[in-house]
Design an enzyme around this catalytic site. Structure first.
Site, PDB file in Angstrom:
ATOM      1  N   ASN A 275      -9.852  -4.217   2.698  1.00  0.00           N
ATOM      2  CA  ASN A 275      -8.546  -4.860   2.584  1.00  0.00           C
ATOM      3  C   ASN A 275      -8.684  -6.324   2.204  1.00  0.00           C
ATOM      4  OD1 ASN A 275      -6.948  -2.600   3.353  1.00  0.00           O
ATOM      5  ND2 ASN A 275      -7.445  -2.966   5.498  1.00  0.00           N
TER       6      ASN A 275
ATOM      7  N   VAL B  70     -21.448  -0.807   4.588  1.00  0.00           N
ATOM      8  CA  VAL B  70     -21.612   0.633   4.826  1.00  0.00           C
ATOM      9  C   VAL B  70     -21.324   0.957   6.288  1.00  0.00           C
ATOM     10  CG1 VAL B  70     -23.097   1.245   2.903  1.00  0.00           C
ATOM     11  CG2 VAL B  70     -24.123   0.261   4.936  1.00  0.00           C
ATOM     12  N   GLY B  71     -20.106   0.558   6.705  1.00  0.00           N
ATOM     13  CA  GLY B  71     -19.594   0.969   8.003  1.00  0.00           C
ATOM     14  C   GLY B  71     -19.096   2.400   7.905  1.00  0.00           C
TER      15      GLY B  71
ATOM     16  N   VAL C 197     -16.338   3.787   6.706  1.00  0.00           N
ATOM     17  CA  VAL C 197     -15.814   4.172   5.395  1.00  0.00           C
ATOM     18  C   VAL C 197     -16.881   4.029   4.325  1.00  0.00           C
ATOM     19  CG1 VAL C 197     -14.095   3.664   3.610  1.00  0.00           C
ATOM     20  CG2 VAL C 197     -13.451   3.565   6.026  1.00  0.00           C
TER      21      VAL C 197
ATOM     22  N   LYS D 182       2.389  -4.056  11.203  1.00  0.00           N
ATOM     23  CA  LYS D 182       1.060  -4.279  11.779  1.00  0.00           C
ATOM     24  C   LYS D 182       1.210  -4.748  13.209  1.00  0.00           C
ATOM     25  CE  LYS D 182      -3.188  -3.879  10.213  1.00  0.00           C
ATOM     26  NZ  LYS D 182      -3.596  -2.751   9.349  1.00  0.00           N
TER      27      LYS D 182
ATOM     28  N   LYS E 204       0.828  -1.205   0.000  1.00  0.00           N
ATOM     29  CA  LYS E 204       0.000   0.000   0.000  1.00  0.00           C
ATOM     30  C   LYS E 204       0.865   1.260   0.000  1.00  0.00           C
ATOM     31  CE  LYS E 204      -3.872  -0.017   2.271  1.00  0.00           C
ATOM     32  NZ  LYS E 204      -4.937   0.004   3.327  1.00  0.00           N
TER      33      LYS E 204
END
Length: 351
Positions: A258, A179-180, A182, A74, A62
């Site tokens: 992701n 549709v959280g 983000v 991470k 990314k």
């Protein structure tokens, strides 16, 4: 995983929490590794380790594809089943994470992810400066969902330009699956763009958003295979499987979720069907791009937003290269990433 390619993996029992704290640094070739802190339940701590290894490698991709001078890392905290994260335990976990990050002497900075928030980054910041994604009022870049949605919209505009000769999304049929925080922001942006929306989420309460925006609604399984121009995965990963590909009826896929592919081979299957897939680590790079620009590079909010919107140019160049060479966007992206990493390794001044 047949080979081990990470620079460093730290696994320790939290001194305060007693929980497994895992920090994976995949690469610092381009610069300090960055990646969020994920806190969630796992059946086995080794599942958390697999997550940390996979997600940190994704962060390297990314950052490299986004043109950032950062590598990938991470943090994953493995909560055993049945453990309740009380306020006291949460604070202990965050301080354990801070100590783990601090022990790496600046090689890695953590940020928000699944199970953590900008406020949590403030708590981590009590014990280490190697943190980003703190609230705006605490000198941070704030909630990453806005920049992430903005970057995903930029990717969709690039895909529209590639398919139709114009980035205009008015009238395009777009299915947003998830549709959280983000996905909702992206849905609102697409509504403002004039897109013809289909929304979906595993939480039926989210249906109220579709009524508010005048969008259609369906369950996730149906939304994935709906007859649309653009499919936007915006929830958890693994939704694009070998079984689902033959049922897809979209022209292109680009979204912020992701790890959308169940296996790498799915990218080739999509290509064979003539479906464009923009790698998720490119379409979903807005959040980290903004946070790195504003917090680590001390840039302005406008500079951060400008770099996020430049994702449209990145995707346009990627799709053009894929078309010219007759390869997949995924392969073109891998070549871009490998080229940046190779250049940085041999000539750091040109990274």
């Amino acid at each position: 995983m047949s080979t081990f390619e990470h620079e460093q993996v730290l696994i320790r029992t939290g001194q305060r929490s007693g929980l497994p704290i895992i920090v994976a640094v995949h690469s610092s070739t381009l610069g300090q590794a960055v990646g969020g802190c994920r806190v969630r339940q796992y059946a086995d701590w080794r599942d958390a380790l697999a997550d940390a290894l996979r997600l940190s490698a994704g962060m390297t991709a990314k950052c490299a594809a986004a043109g950032l001078d950062n590598g990938g890392g991470k943090t994953v905290v493995a909560l055993p089943g049945g453990v309740t994260l009380t306020p006291s335990l949460r604070r202990d976990v965050l301080h354990d994470v801070a100590d783990a990050a601090a022990s790496l002497d600046g090689r890695y900075a953590t940020g928000p992810d699944v199970g953590t928030t900008p406020d949590d980054m403030t708590v981590i910041g009590e014990r280490t400066g190697h943190v980003l994604g703190r609230p705006l009022g605490r000198g941070g870049s704030g909630d990453s969902s806005g920049p992430t949605a903005t970057g995903a919209l930029a990717a969709l505009r690039a895909v529209s330009g590639h398919l139709h000769g114009t980035p205009d999304l008015a009238g395009r049929r777009v299915a947003v699956v998830g549709v959280g925080s983000v996905g909702e922001r992206l849905a609102r942006m697409l509504t403002d763009e004039g897109a013809d929306l289909l929304l979906s989420d595993i939480d039926p309460a989210k249906r109220a958003l579709s009524a508010e925006l005048g969008a259609a609604w369906d369950d996730p399984e149906q939304a994935l295979t709906a007859d649309v121009d653009l499919l936007v995965p915006a929830a958890l990963g693994g939704v694009l499987t070998e079984l689902i590909v033959p049922r897809l009826r979209c022209a292109a896929i680009a979204g912020p979720a992701n790890n959308q592919l169940a296996t790498p081979e799915v990218a080739d299957l999509l290509h064979e069907r003539g479906i464009i897939w923009v790698p998720d680590y490119i379409a979903g790079a807005g959040g980290v791009t903004y946070a790195v620009t504003v917090e680590l590079q001390r840039g302005t909010a406008d500079e951060g937003l400008g770099r996020v919107q430049a994702i449209e140019n990145t995707v346009t160049d990627l799709l053009t290269r894929a078309r010219t060479t007759g390869t997949t966007p995924a392969q073109a992206a891998r070549e871009l990433i490998e080229r940046r990493l190779r250049t940085a390794a041999t000539d750091p001044g040109r990274r």
